[in-house]
Design a protein around this motif. Sequence first.
Motif, mmCIF file in Angstrom:
data_model
loop_
_atom_site.group_PDB
_atom_site.id
_atom_site.type_symbol
_atom_site.label_atom_id
_atom_site.label_comp_id
_atom_site.label_asym_id
_atom_site.label_seq_id
_atom_site.Cartn_x
_atom_site.Cartn_y
_atom_site.Cartn_z
ATOM 1 N N ALA A 1 -18.614 10.362 -3.165
ATOM 2 C CA ALA A 1 -18.504 11.676 -2.537
ATOM 3 C C ALA A 1 -19.813 12.469 -2.649
ATOM 4 C CB ALA A 1 -17.352 12.448 -3.173
ATOM 5 N N TYR A 2 -20.371 12.524 -3.870
ATOM 6 C CA TYR A 2 -21.552 13.372 -4.093
ATOM 7 C C TYR A 2 -22.861 12.689 -3.702
ATOM 8 C CZ TYR A 2 -18.855 16.977 -6.457
ATOM 9 O OH TYR A 2 -17.972 17.983 -6.730
ATOM 10 N N GLN A 3 -23.094 11.470 -4.239
ATOM 11 C CA GLN A 3 -24.386 10.836 -3.914
ATOM 12 C C GLN A 3 -24.341 10.219 -2.512
ATOM 13 O OE1 GLN A 3 -23.229 10.760 -7.380
ATOM 14 N NE2 GLN A 3 -24.655 12.477 -7.288
ATOM 15 N N GLY A 4 -23.196 9.633 -2.147
ATOM 16 C CA GLY A 4 -23.077 9.039 -0.809
ATOM 17 C C GLY A 4 -22.903 10.109 0.261
ATOM 18 N N GLY A 5 -21.842 10.908 0.124
ATOM 19 C CA GLY A 5 -21.561 11.937 1.127
ATOM 20 C C GLY A 5 -22.530 13.098 1.025
ATOM 21 N N GLY A 6 -22.580 13.718 -0.169
ATOM 22 C CA GLY A 6 -23.406 14.915 -0.337
ATOM 23 C C GLY A 6 -24.889 14.641 -0.178
ATOM 24 N N ARG A 7 -25.397 13.671 -0.936
ATOM 25 C CA ARG A 7 -26.839 13.402 -0.922
ATOM 26 C C ARG A 7 -27.238 12.343 0.108
ATOM 27 N NH1 ARG A 7 -29.847 15.315 -5.284
ATOM 28 N NH2 ARG A 7 -31.451 15.067 -3.736
ATOM 29 N N GLU A 8 -26.281 11.796 0.777
ATOM 30 C CA GLU A 8 -26.518 10.837 1.875
ATOM 31 C C GLU A 8 -27.250 9.572 1.438
ATOM 32 O OE1 GLU A 8 -28.006 13.966 4.587
ATOM 33 O OE2 GLU A 8 -26.163 13.637 5.724
ATOM 34 N N MET A 9 -26.940 9.096 0.234
ATOM 35 C CA MET A 9 -27.428 7.784 -0.219
ATOM 36 C C MET A 9 -26.544 6.713 0.444
ATOM 37 S SD MET A 9 -29.867 8.008 -2.519
ATOM 38 C CE MET A 9 -30.552 9.170 -1.369
ATOM 39 N N PRO A 10 -27.127 5.538 0.743
ATOM 40 C CA PRO A 10 -26.309 4.520 1.431
ATOM 41 C C PRO A 10 -25.075 4.096 0.607
ATOM 42 C CG PRO A 10 -28.632 3.932 1.453
ATOM 43 C CD PRO A 10 -28.507 5.113 0.543
ATOM 44 N N PHE A 11 -23.938 4.090 1.243
ATOM 45 C CA PHE A 11 -22.702 3.683 0.548
ATOM 46 C C PHE A 11 -22.811 2.251 0.014
ATOM 47 C CE2 PHE A 11 -20.821 7.071 3.313
ATOM 48 C CZ PHE A 11 -20.428 7.900 2.276
ATOM 49 N N LYS A 12 -23.603 1.446 0.720
ATOM 50 C CA LYS A 12 -23.756 0.042 0.308
ATOM 51 C C LYS A 12 -24.357 -0.037 -1.107
ATOM 52 C CE LYS A 12 -26.206 -3.996 2.066
ATOM 53 N NZ LYS A 12 -27.440 -3.822 1.268
ATOM 54 N N TRP A 13 -25.305 0.858 -1.408
ATOM 55 C CA TRP A 13 -25.894 0.859 -2.762
ATOM 56 C C TRP A 13 -24.829 1.183 -3.795
ATOM 57 C CZ3 TRP A 13 -30.978 4.218 -2.127
ATOM 58 C CH2 TRP A 13 -31.824 3.568 -1.232
ATOM 59 N N ILE A 14 -23.969 2.097 -3.428
ATOM 60 C CA ILE A 14 -22.921 2.509 -4.383
ATOM 61 C C ILE A 14 -21.930 1.364 -4.586
ATOM 62 C CG2 ILE A 14 -21.190 4.274 -4.921
ATOM 63 C CD1 ILE A 14 -22.793 6.170 -3.055
ATOM 64 N N ASP A 15 -21.609 0.667 -3.489
ATOM 65 C CA ASP A 15 -20.733 -0.516 -3.616
ATOM 66 C C ASP A 15 -21.335 -1.491 -4.615
ATOM 67 O OD1 ASP A 15 -19.057 0.373 -1.565
ATOM 68 O OD2 ASP A 15 -20.033 -0.850 -0.013
ATOM 69 N N GLU A 16 -22.651 -1.712 -4.483
ATOM 70 C CA GLU A 16 -23.291 -2.717 -5.339
ATOM 71 C C GLU A 16 -23.330 -2.264 -6.790
ATOM 72 O OE1 GLU A 16 -26.977 -3.649 -3.382
ATOM 73 O OE2 GLU A 16 -25.882 -4.590 -1.721
ATOM 74 N N LEU A 17 -23.697 -1.003 -7.008
ATOM 75 C CA LEU A 17 -23.736 -0.484 -8.384
ATOM 76 C C LEU A 17 -22.349 -0.543 -9.018
ATOM 77 C CD1 LEU A 17 -26.162 2.501 -7.783
ATOM 78 C CD2 LEU A 17 -26.555 0.629 -9.386
ATOM 79 N N ALA A 18 -21.342 -0.208 -8.239
ATOM 80 C CA ALA A 18 -19.966 -0.226 -8.769
ATOM 81 C C ALA A 18 -19.599 -1.647 -9.193
ATOM 82 C CB ALA A 18 -18.989 0.305 -7.729
ATOM 83 N N ARG B 1 -16.443 16.872 0.288
ATOM 84 C CA ARG B 1 -14.996 16.920 0.519
ATOM 85 C C ARG B 1 -14.565 15.886 1.579
ATOM 86 N NH1 ARG B 1 -11.484 21.214 3.833
ATOM 87 N NH2 ARG B 1 -9.439 20.702 2.969
ATOM 88 N N LYS B 2 -15.350 15.818 2.652
ATOM 89 C CA LYS B 2 -15.019 14.904 3.745
ATOM 90 C C LYS B 2 -15.023 13.454 3.236
ATOM 91 C CE LYS B 2 -16.856 13.738 8.332
ATOM 92 N NZ LYS B 2 -17.839 12.676 8.081
ATOM 93 N N THR B 3 -15.992 13.132 2.407
ATOM 94 C CA THR B 3 -16.082 11.754 1.900
ATOM 95 C C THR B 3 -14.887 11.436 1.003
ATOM 96 O OG1 THR B 3 -18.470 11.980 1.957
ATOM 97 C CG2 THR B 3 -17.600 10.071 0.775
ATOM 98 N N TYR B 4 -14.518 12.389 0.154
ATOM 99 C CA TYR B 4 -13.324 12.178 -0.673
ATOM 100 C C TYR B 4 -12.107 11.918 0.223
ATOM 101 C CZ TYR B 4 -14.791 13.576 -5.459
ATOM 102 O OH TYR B 4 -15.333 13.635 -6.719
ATOM 103 N N LEU B 5 -11.945 12.733 1.257
ATOM 104 C CA LEU B 5 -10.763 12.582 2.114
ATOM 105 C C LEU B 5 -10.797 11.252 2.867
ATOM 106 C CD1 LEU B 5 -10.370 16.264 3.377
ATOM 107 C CD2 LEU B 5 -8.827 15.023 1.830
ATOM 108 N N GLU B 6 -11.997 10.820 3.245
ATOM 109 C CA GLU B 6 -12.103 9.520 3.917
ATOM 110 C C GLU B 6 -11.696 8.393 2.972
ATOM 111 O OE1 GLU B 6 -15.655 10.796 7.031
ATOM 112 O OE2 GLU B 6 -16.153 9.538 5.293
ATOM 113 N N ARG B 7 -12.110 8.514 1.719
ATOM 114 C CA ARG B 7 -11.721 7.472 0.748
ATOM 115 C C ARG B 7 -10.206 7.467 0.554
ATOM 116 N NH1 ARG B 7 -15.275 4.595 -1.419
ATOM 117 N NH2 ARG B 7 -14.302 4.127 -3.427
ATOM 118 N N ALA B 8 -9.628 8.635 0.525
ATOM 119 C CA ALA B 8 -8.163 8.715 0.393
ATOM 120 C C ALA B 8 -7.506 8.063 1.613
ATOM 121 C CB ALA B 8 -7.723 10.162 0.256
#
Length: 219
Positions: free
Chosen positions: A103-120, A175-182
């Motif tokens: 939500a924050y780094q991907g949605g808010g700060r616009e970091m690529p979601f793919k990076w977050i997938d990999e880190l997770a 907020r939008k990113t959180y709702l999309e994940r939901a």
Amino acid sequence: MQRGKLITLEGIDGVGKSTQAGALEAFLRRRGVDVRKTREPGGVPMGEAIRRMLLEQEKGLSGLAELLLFFAARAEHVRRVVQPALERGQWVVCDRFIDASYAYQGGGREMPFKWIDELAEWVAPGLSPDLTILLDLPPDKRHKEIPDTQYELLRAGKTPDNFESQGRAFVERVRKTYLERAGSEPGRVKVIDAARDREQVGAEIIALVAGRWPEIGGE
Ligand code: TMP
């Protein structure tokens, strides 16, 4: 020994999440559940140190550095607190987890979601919350606004005069990113309308948890 459950609470800043995490912990204890409440960033000394670093940043940190710091803190927290507790059979109530990075780094700060997938995948392989409670509220209805908007201002490296609109756009993206994940994981992420009073929201959370795990009993 049966593995414990991982319940996470999420939402934009100022939504009343930490209060509800405490109320949920108290409910589970009353039901005889062995529960461990924790938070991210934090939960271990190194995580708390990273939290202070992030909160005290005076100039905006790059989105990438911020993302890596949140995941460094999470790596310690998962390895030292979350996994061992679950393996001991404890239930873990965690105030923010990986969804916050989306939500924050991907949605808010616009970091690529793919990076977050990999880190997770590196940091918490196969570890997904059993239940995520998303407290949702339009940003202008938040309970406490000033400290968090200042924090976002510092983190985003914005100047005060252009903050108002940029700050709002940032929170809206979170907020939008959180709702999309939901929306994409409706079984795991349950959205609760946090615009009502604290007791009503708390009762809804308890009903949700008691309904999901009837063996622990209701209030
Ligand atoms: P808190 O005040 O709700 O504990 O959260 C501290 C701040 O850290 C909040 O603004 C959300 C932010 N945060 C992220 O940006 N990414 C993350 O992965 C986490 C866990 C928190």
